[in-house]
Design a protein around this motif. Sequence first.
Motif, PDB file in Angstrom:
ATOM      1  N   ALA A   1      10.129  -8.380   9.127  1.00 34.64           N
ATOM      2  CA  ALA A   1      10.574  -7.523   8.030  1.00 34.64           C
ATOM      3  C   ALA A   1       9.397  -6.670   7.579  1.00 34.64           C
ATOM      4  N   PRO A   2       9.590  -5.376   7.426  1.00 31.44           N
ATOM      5  CA  PRO A   2       8.485  -4.513   7.014  1.00 31.44           C
ATOM      6  C   PRO A   2       7.867  -4.967   5.706  1.00 31.44           C
ATOM      7  N   GLU A   3       6.551  -5.040   5.681  1.00 30.17           N
ATOM      8  CA  GLU A   3       5.868  -5.414   4.453  1.00 30.17           C
ATOM      9  C   GLU A   3       5.200  -4.219   3.804  1.00 30.17           C
ATOM     10  N   TRP A   4       4.641  -3.312   4.611  1.00 32.82           N
ATOM     11  CA  TRP A   4       3.981  -2.130   4.058  1.00 32.82           C
ATOM     12  C   TRP A   4       4.975  -0.984   4.123  1.00 32.82           C
ATOM     13  N   SER A   5       5.769  -0.846   3.084  1.00 31.51           N
ATOM     14  CA  SER A   5       6.874   0.105   3.113  1.00 31.51           C
ATOM     15  C   SER A   5       6.391   1.523   2.903  1.00 31.51           C
ATOM     16  N   GLY A   6       7.265   2.458   3.214  1.00 34.21           N
ATOM     17  CA  GLY A   6       6.990   3.856   2.924  1.00 34.21           C
ATOM     18  C   GLY A   6       7.272   4.132   1.454  1.00 34.21           C
ATOM     19  N   TRP A   7       7.452   5.405   1.132  1.00 35.48           N
ATOM     20  CA  TRP A   7       7.665   5.773  -0.263  1.00 35.48           C
ATOM     21  C   TRP A   7       8.986   5.203  -0.775  1.00 35.48           C
ATOM     22  N   ARG A   8       8.943   4.695  -1.989  1.00 38.23           N
ATOM     23  CA  ARG A   8      10.148   4.182  -2.636  1.00 38.23           C
ATOM     24  C   ARG A   8      10.326   4.891  -3.970  1.00 38.23           C
ATOM     25  N   PRO A   9      11.563   5.052  -4.420  1.00 36.55           N
ATOM     26  CA  PRO A   9      11.740   5.623  -5.763  1.00 36.55           C
ATOM     27  C   PRO A   9      11.166   4.667  -6.792  1.00 36.55           C
TER      28      PRO A   9
ATOM     29  N   PRO B   1       6.695   3.043  11.038  1.00 38.46           N
ATOM     30  CA  PRO B   1       5.236   3.072  11.189  1.00 38.46           C
ATOM     31  C   PRO B   1       4.514   2.045  10.334  1.00 38.46           C
ATOM     32  N   TYR B   2       5.264   1.383   9.428  1.00 39.45           N
ATOM     33  CA  TYR B   2       4.665   0.358   8.577  1.00 39.45           C
ATOM     34  C   TYR B   2       5.065  -1.058   8.997  1.00 39.45           C
ATOM     35  N   ASP B   3       5.697  -1.204  10.151  1.00 47.37           N
ATOM     36  CA  ASP B   3       6.058  -2.531  10.634  1.00 47.37           C
ATOM     37  C   ASP B   3       4.791  -3.380  10.753  1.00 47.37           C
ATOM     38  N   PRO B   4       4.762  -4.575  10.156  1.00 43.26           N
ATOM     39  CA  PRO B   4       3.547  -5.395  10.169  1.00 43.26           C
ATOM     40  C   PRO B   4       2.992  -5.648  11.564  1.00 43.26           C
ATOM     41  N   ALA B   5       3.874  -5.881  12.549  1.00 43.61           N
ATOM     42  CA  ALA B   5       3.392  -6.136  13.912  1.00 43.61           C
ATOM     43  C   ALA B   5       2.685  -4.905  14.472  1.00 43.61           C
ATOM     44  N   LEU B   6       3.219  -3.724  14.207  1.00 47.34           N
ATOM     45  CA  LEU B   6       2.583  -2.492  14.655  1.00 47.34           C
ATOM     46  C   LEU B   6       1.256  -2.283  13.943  1.00 47.34           C
ATOM     47  N   VAL B   7       1.258  -2.466  12.635  1.00 47.87           N
ATOM     48  CA  VAL B   7       0.037  -2.275  11.856  1.00 47.87           C
ATOM     49  C   VAL B   7      -1.052  -3.231  12.325  1.00 47.87           C
ATOM     50  N   ARG B   8      -0.677  -4.487  12.563  1.00 44.71           N
ATOM     51  CA  ARG B   8      -1.665  -5.488  12.966  1.00 44.71           C
ATOM     52  C   ARG B   8      -2.303  -5.150  14.312  1.00 44.71           C
TER      53      ARG B   8
ATOM     54  N   ARG C   1      -7.522   0.739   8.204  1.00 44.39           N
ATOM     55  CA  ARG C   1      -8.319   1.048   7.016  1.00 44.39           C
ATOM     56  C   ARG C   1      -7.679   2.171   6.205  1.00 44.39           C
ATOM     57  N   LEU C   2      -7.190   3.193   6.874  1.00 46.11           N
ATOM     58  CA  LEU C   2      -6.524   4.282   6.161  1.00 46.11           C
ATOM     59  C   LEU C   2      -5.346   3.754   5.337  1.00 46.11           C
ATOM     60  N   LEU C   3      -4.533   2.905   5.950  1.00 44.52           N
ATOM     61  CA  LEU C   3      -3.371   2.371   5.250  1.00 44.52           C
ATOM     62  C   LEU C   3      -3.794   1.435   4.126  1.00 44.52           C
ATOM     63  N   ALA C   4      -4.782   0.602   4.375  1.00 41.90           N
ATOM     64  CA  ALA C   4      -5.254  -0.324   3.339  1.00 41.90           C
ATOM     65  C   ALA C   4      -5.776   0.438   2.125  1.00 41.90           C
ATOM     66  N   ASP C   5      -6.524   1.515   2.366  1.00 44.14           N
ATOM     67  CA  ASP C   5      -7.054   2.302   1.258  1.00 44.14           C
ATOM     68  C   ASP C   5      -5.937   3.016   0.502  1.00 44.14           C
ATOM     69  N   ALA C   6      -4.933   3.518   1.220  1.00 46.30           N
ATOM     70  CA  ALA C   6      -3.804   4.164   0.549  1.00 46.30           C
ATOM     71  C   ALA C   6      -3.084   3.170  -0.360  1.00 46.30           C
ATOM     72  N   LEU C   7      -2.844   1.966   0.140  1.00 50.73           N
ATOM     73  CA  LEU C   7      -2.173   0.942  -0.658  1.00 50.73           C
ATOM     74  C   LEU C   7      -3.004   0.565  -1.880  1.00 50.73           C
ATOM     75  N   ALA C   8      -4.332   0.493  -1.708  1.00 56.39           N
ATOM     76  CA  ALA C   8      -5.214   0.161  -2.828  1.00 56.39           C
ATOM     77  C   ALA C   8      -5.150   1.243  -3.901  1.00 56.39           C
ATOM     78  N   GLU C   9      -5.140   2.499  -3.486  1.00 53.23           N
ATOM     79  CA  GLU C   9      -5.055   3.596  -4.450  1.00 53.23           C
ATOM     80  C   GLU C   9      -3.725   3.568  -5.198  1.00 53.23           C
TER      81      GLU C   9
END
Length: 308
Positions: free
Chosen positions: A77-85, A127-134, A142-150
């Motif tokens: 199940a996707p954990e790092w989702s895209g934009w949500r309302p 593109p945010y599927d955990p298996a793909l990201v891993r 790193r790009l995704l981690a920094d975006a999530l942190a911001e």
Amino acid sequence: MFDSPLSASAYEVLAVEPGVDHETLRKAYRLRLRQTHPDTGGDAAVFVQVQRAWELVGTPEARAAYDRGHGFGDEPAPEWSGWRPPAARTDTRPRARSYGHPGGWRRERYLDLVREWVGRGVAIDDPYDPALVRSAPHHLRRLLADALAEEATARVVADLGMGYTVWHDVLAARRDADPDAKIDHIVLGPSGLYGILSEDFGGPVRLRRGEFVGDGVPGAPIAELLASMRSIARAAGVRFSGAIVVLPDEDVLEPIDEIGKVRGVRVAIVSRSALATVLRRGVTGARDVGGNEVFDVRTRLQQTVRFA
């Protein structure tokens, strides 16, 4: 920890393969406890990670949920989702004034580069599927981690209230660096004017002489933040009260660590959950911004700030 695109998985912390049986997992946990216990010369931060890993996979139910959410199960199940309302608000309190798009620049870069890495013409369902990201290269994670942190920091500062103004993803235009250098967040409020860096190194890091050190630390994050703040201060004709680096709660030993002056600027390292407290009270010894000065500083920044 464990929820970051950069962090080790619970299985990696326990030094086992994801498919091992429960008894093997339990033995690995006990071994890692002995290896990392501070009383036997282990690292306290790693010892805490081992305990947290066991909480996540130590029972069949918890392990099944963890595997689904992190791409180890049959149906990830996707954990790092895209934009949500935005979620519906249950209160009517005014929020901080906010400008810019937190994490937007890095999200766009991630999406462009992950498609390039997978290959032209190859469809990516998520593109945010955990298996793909891993499985992605470190610089993409790193790009995704920094975006999530911001984005996480932006949610905290938005709730500070109407007395605060926030600018996200501010271009620094430093003379000594990449033209894309930026400040993640600038926050103006009664306690002062702060430049904020939202970081995620994928695990605990150490400080040495006013800078982060460790294998997961790229460059000199604190020095680069201060240089970017100086650039904005010169361009806008304002004075920053201090600098704040925000880290995930699990990656700091103390929620608030005021490390004193670094290159003449007061710096604090804070956990994400302690950020609002620090911004409301200010960093110790930092200069407040009060009265009409708040309006003057806000106007100067509004006229100067450009976004990434």
